[in-house]
Design a protein around this motif. Structure first.
Motif, PDB file in Angstrom:
ATOM      1  N   LEU A  46     -12.379   0.518  -5.313  1.00  0.00           N
ATOM      2  CA  LEU A  46     -11.534   0.996  -6.406  1.00  0.00           C
ATOM      3  C   LEU A  46     -10.270   1.657  -5.873  1.00  0.00           C
ATOM      4  CD1 LEU A  46     -11.121   1.405  -9.440  1.00  0.00           C
ATOM      5  CD2 LEU A  46     -12.410   3.533  -9.234  1.00  0.00           C
ATOM      6  N   LYS A  47     -10.403   2.495  -4.861  1.00  0.00           N
ATOM      7  CA  LYS A  47      -9.231   3.157  -4.271  1.00  0.00           C
ATOM      8  C   LYS A  47      -8.277   2.133  -3.651  1.00  0.00           C
ATOM      9  CE  LYS A  47     -11.216   7.701  -3.422  1.00  0.00           C
ATOM     10  NZ  LYS A  47     -10.463   8.361  -4.465  1.00  0.00           N
ATOM     11  N   PHE A  48      -8.835   1.097  -3.047  1.00  0.00           N
ATOM     12  CA  PHE A  48      -7.990   0.080  -2.440  1.00  0.00           C
ATOM     13  C   PHE A  48      -7.225  -0.702  -3.510  1.00  0.00           C
ATOM     14  CE2 PHE A  48      -6.862  -3.916  -0.525  1.00  0.00           C
ATOM     15  CZ  PHE A  48      -6.217  -3.453   0.607  1.00  0.00           C
ATOM     16  N   ILE A  49      -7.885  -1.053  -4.605  1.00  0.00           N
ATOM     17  CA  ILE A  49      -7.206  -1.759  -5.699  1.00  0.00           C
ATOM     18  C   ILE A  49      -6.121  -0.862  -6.297  1.00  0.00           C
ATOM     19  CG2 ILE A  49      -7.504  -2.760  -8.008  1.00  0.00           C
ATOM     20  CD1 ILE A  49      -8.435  -4.532  -5.605  1.00  0.00           C
ATOM     21  N   GLU A  50      -6.377   0.425  -6.397  1.00  0.00           N
ATOM     22  CA  GLU A  50      -5.349   1.350  -6.888  1.00  0.00           C
ATOM     23  C   GLU A  50      -4.161   1.404  -5.928  1.00  0.00           C
ATOM     24  OE1 GLU A  50      -7.699   4.872  -7.512  1.00  0.00           O
ATOM     25  OE2 GLU A  50      -8.277   4.230  -9.539  1.00  0.00           O
ATOM     26  N   LEU A  51      -4.424   1.312  -4.629  1.00  0.00           N
ATOM     27  CA  LEU A  51      -3.340   1.244  -3.646  1.00  0.00           C
ATOM     28  C   LEU A  51      -2.511  -0.025  -3.861  1.00  0.00           C
ATOM     29  CD1 LEU A  51      -1.847   2.084  -1.017  1.00  0.00           C
ATOM     30  CD2 LEU A  51      -3.616   0.811   0.220  1.00  0.00           C
ATOM     31  N   LEU A  52      -3.178  -1.140  -4.105  1.00  0.00           N
ATOM     32  CA  LEU A  52      -2.453  -2.385  -4.376  1.00  0.00           C
ATOM     33  C   LEU A  52      -1.628  -2.275  -5.656  1.00  0.00           C
ATOM     34  CD1 LEU A  52      -5.070  -5.134  -3.417  1.00  0.00           C
ATOM     35  CD2 LEU A  52      -3.162  -4.247  -2.055  1.00  0.00           C
ATOM     36  N   GLN A  53      -2.142  -1.567  -6.654  1.00  0.00           N
ATOM     37  CA  GLN A  53      -1.366  -1.332  -7.879  1.00  0.00           C
ATOM     38  C   GLN A  53      -0.103  -0.534  -7.564  1.00  0.00           C
ATOM     39  OE1 GLN A  53      -4.428   0.536 -10.375  1.00  0.00           O
ATOM     40  NE2 GLN A  53      -3.912  -0.997 -11.913  1.00  0.00           N
ATOM     41  N   ASP A  54      -0.241   0.490  -6.740  1.00  0.00           N
ATOM     42  CA  ASP A  54       0.926   1.290  -6.349  1.00  0.00           C
ATOM     43  C   ASP A  54       1.971   0.420  -5.652  1.00  0.00           C
ATOM     44  OD1 ASP A  54      -0.324   3.526  -7.388  1.00  0.00           O
ATOM     45  OD2 ASP A  54      -0.958   4.303  -5.426  1.00  0.00           O
ATOM     46  N   ILE A  55       1.517  -0.475  -4.801  1.00  0.00           N
ATOM     47  CA  ILE A  55       2.431  -1.389  -4.107  1.00  0.00           C
ATOM     48  C   ILE A  55       3.127  -2.300  -5.113  1.00  0.00           C
ATOM     49  CG2 ILE A  55       2.537  -3.349  -2.508  1.00  0.00           C
ATOM     50  CD1 ILE A  55       0.243  -1.912  -0.950  1.00  0.00           C
ATOM     51  N   ALA A  56       2.367  -2.826  -6.072  1.00  0.00           N
ATOM     52  CA  ALA A  56       2.937  -3.723  -7.085  1.00  0.00           C
ATOM     53  C   ALA A  56       3.985  -3.007  -7.937  1.00  0.00           C
ATOM     54  CB  ALA A  56       1.834  -4.284  -7.973  1.00  0.00           C
ATOM     55  N   GLU A  57       3.808  -1.718  -8.142  1.00  0.00           N
ATOM     56  CA  GLU A  57       4.775  -0.949  -8.934  1.00  0.00           C
ATOM     57  C   GLU A  57       6.090  -0.724  -8.205  1.00  0.00           C
ATOM     58  OE1 GLU A  57       2.686   2.546 -10.204  1.00  0.00           O
ATOM     59  OE2 GLU A  57       1.413   1.401 -11.564  1.00  0.00           O
ATOM     60  N   THR A  58       6.143  -1.035  -6.906  1.00  0.00           N
ATOM     61  CA  THR A  58       7.391  -0.907  -6.148  1.00  0.00           C
ATOM     62  C   THR A  58       8.129  -2.250  -6.099  1.00  0.00           C
ATOM     63  OG1 THR A  58       6.361  -1.373  -4.005  1.00  0.00           O
ATOM     64  CG2 THR A  58       6.434   0.937  -4.711  1.00  0.00           C
ATOM     65  N   GLU A  59       7.910  -3.052  -7.135  1.00  0.00           N
ATOM     66  CA  GLU A  59       8.560  -4.357  -7.280  1.00  0.00           C
ATOM     67  C   GLU A  59       8.160  -5.344  -6.190  1.00  0.00           C
ATOM     68  OE1 GLU A  59      12.730  -4.074  -8.144  1.00  0.00           O
ATOM     69  OE2 GLU A  59      12.408  -2.406  -9.521  1.00  0.00           O
ATOM     70  N   LYS A  60       6.936  -5.237  -5.736  1.00  0.00           N
ATOM     71  CA  LYS A  60       6.364  -6.190  -4.795  1.00  0.00           C
ATOM     72  C   LYS A  60       5.355  -7.035  -5.568  1.00  0.00           C
ATOM     73  CE  LYS A  60       7.625  -3.711  -0.926  1.00  0.00           C
ATOM     74  NZ  LYS A  60       8.803  -4.117  -0.275  1.00  0.00           N
ATOM     75  N   THR A  61       5.146  -8.253  -5.137  1.00  0.00           N
ATOM     76  CA  THR A  61       4.157  -9.123  -5.765  1.00  0.00           C
ATOM     77  C   THR A  61       2.876  -9.057  -4.955  1.00  0.00           C
ATOM     78  OG1 THR A  61       5.891 -10.586  -6.572  1.00  0.00           O
ATOM     79  CG2 THR A  61       3.649 -11.491  -6.468  1.00  0.00           C
ATOM     80  N   VAL A  62       1.760  -8.793  -5.640  1.00  0.00           N
ATOM     81  CA  VAL A  62       0.459  -8.717  -4.990  1.00  0.00           C
ATOM     82  C   VAL A  62      -0.451  -9.767  -5.622  1.00  0.00           C
ATOM     83  CG1 VAL A  62      -1.554  -7.281  -4.489  1.00  0.00           C
ATOM     84  CG2 VAL A  62       0.727  -6.241  -4.556  1.00  0.00           C
ATOM     85  N   ILE A  63      -0.936 -10.675  -4.804  1.00  0.00           N
ATOM     86  CA  ILE A  63      -1.871 -11.712  -5.252  1.00  0.00           C
ATOM     87  C   ILE A  63      -3.138 -11.532  -4.432  1.00  0.00           C
ATOM     88  CG2 ILE A  63      -2.324 -14.188  -5.420  1.00  0.00           C
ATOM     89  CD1 ILE A  63       0.761 -14.558  -5.473  1.00  0.00           C
ATOM     90  N   THR A  64      -4.268 -11.483  -5.113  1.00  0.00           N
ATOM     91  CA  THR A  64      -5.522 -11.303  -4.392  1.00  0.00           C
ATOM     92  C   THR A  64      -6.635 -12.114  -5.030  1.00  0.00           C
ATOM     93  OG1 THR A  64      -7.057  -9.667  -3.497  1.00  0.00           O
ATOM     94  CG2 THR A  64      -6.186  -9.222  -5.673  1.00  0.00           C
ATOM     95  N   THR A  65      -7.604 -12.493  -4.218  1.00  0.00           N
ATOM     96  CA  THR A  65      -8.811 -13.130  -4.733  1.00  0.00           C
ATOM     97  C   THR A  65      -9.900 -12.076  -4.748  1.00  0.00           C
ATOM     98  OG1 THR A  65      -9.491 -13.817  -2.520  1.00  0.00           O
ATOM     99  CG2 THR A  65      -8.228 -15.404  -3.815  1.00  0.00           C
ATOM    100  N   ILE A  66     -10.636 -12.061  -5.823  1.00  0.00           N
ATOM    101  CA  ILE A  66     -11.751 -11.126  -5.962  1.00  0.00           C
ATOM    102  C   ILE A  66     -12.917 -11.920  -6.542  1.00  0.00           C
ATOM    103  CG2 ILE A  66     -12.611  -9.052  -7.116  1.00  0.00           C
ATOM    104  CD1 ILE A  66     -10.375  -8.246  -5.367  1.00  0.00           C
ATOM    105  N   HIS A  67     -14.061 -11.851  -5.895  1.00  0.00           N
ATOM    106  CA  HIS A  67     -15.260 -12.509  -6.410  1.00  0.00           C
ATOM    107  C   HIS A  67     -16.182 -11.457  -7.011  1.00  0.00           C
ATOM    108  CE1 HIS A  67     -13.842 -15.560  -3.514  1.00  0.00           C
ATOM    109  NE2 HIS A  67     -14.210 -16.350  -4.495  1.00  0.00           N
ATOM    110  N   GLN A  68     -16.518 -11.634  -8.259  1.00  0.00           N
ATOM    111  CA  GLN A  68     -17.422 -10.765  -9.003  1.00  0.00           C
ATOM    112  C   GLN A  68     -17.068  -9.277  -8.911  1.00  0.00           C
ATOM    113  OE1 GLN A  68     -21.206 -12.121  -7.344  1.00  0.00           O
ATOM    114  NE2 GLN A  68     -21.498 -13.395  -9.161  1.00  0.00           N
TER     115      GLN A  68
END
Length: 117
Positions: free
Chosen positions: A46-68
């Protein structure tokens, strides 16, 4: 293994965090991360996904695969591409996934994690 060198006493999750951390320092405009939460406990994931959200909010594109993902992780995503046997099942806002599947007659009988539907 970090940079081709095995590091004793470093868990798989920590190695993954360090490798991804090194990629973040480089600061590309597009991040493509394959299964970043695999091997992580639910709190760290959860903390890592929140970090990726923070990165995406800096006008960066984040694409990830998540299984279940857990429902808590699932609700953190803005957009979703859902594939089955290499075919597109859904592409749109993650928050509207259940509405879409209900509209085509695929709604669960009980309230559940959208990922399990």
């Amino acid at each position: 293994m970090i940079g081709g060198t095995f590091v004793r006493g470093v868990s798989c999750g920590k190695r993954k965090q360090v490798c991804i951390g090194l990629e973040i320092i480089i600061s590309p405009s597009l991040f493509f991360i394959d299964e970043p939460t695999s091997g992580l406990d639910s709190t760290t994931a959860l903390k890592f996904i929140e970090l990726l959200q923070d990165i995406a909010e800096t006008e960066k594109t984040v694409i990830t695969t998540i299984h279940q993902p857990s429902s808590q992780l699932f609700h953190k995503f803005d957009n979703l591409i859902l594939l089955s046997k290499w075919r597109l099942l859904y592409f749109g806002k993650a928050s509207e996934t259940m509405v879409y599947f209900s509209s085509i007659g695929c709604s669960p009988l009980i309230s559940m994690n959208p990922v399990e539907s």
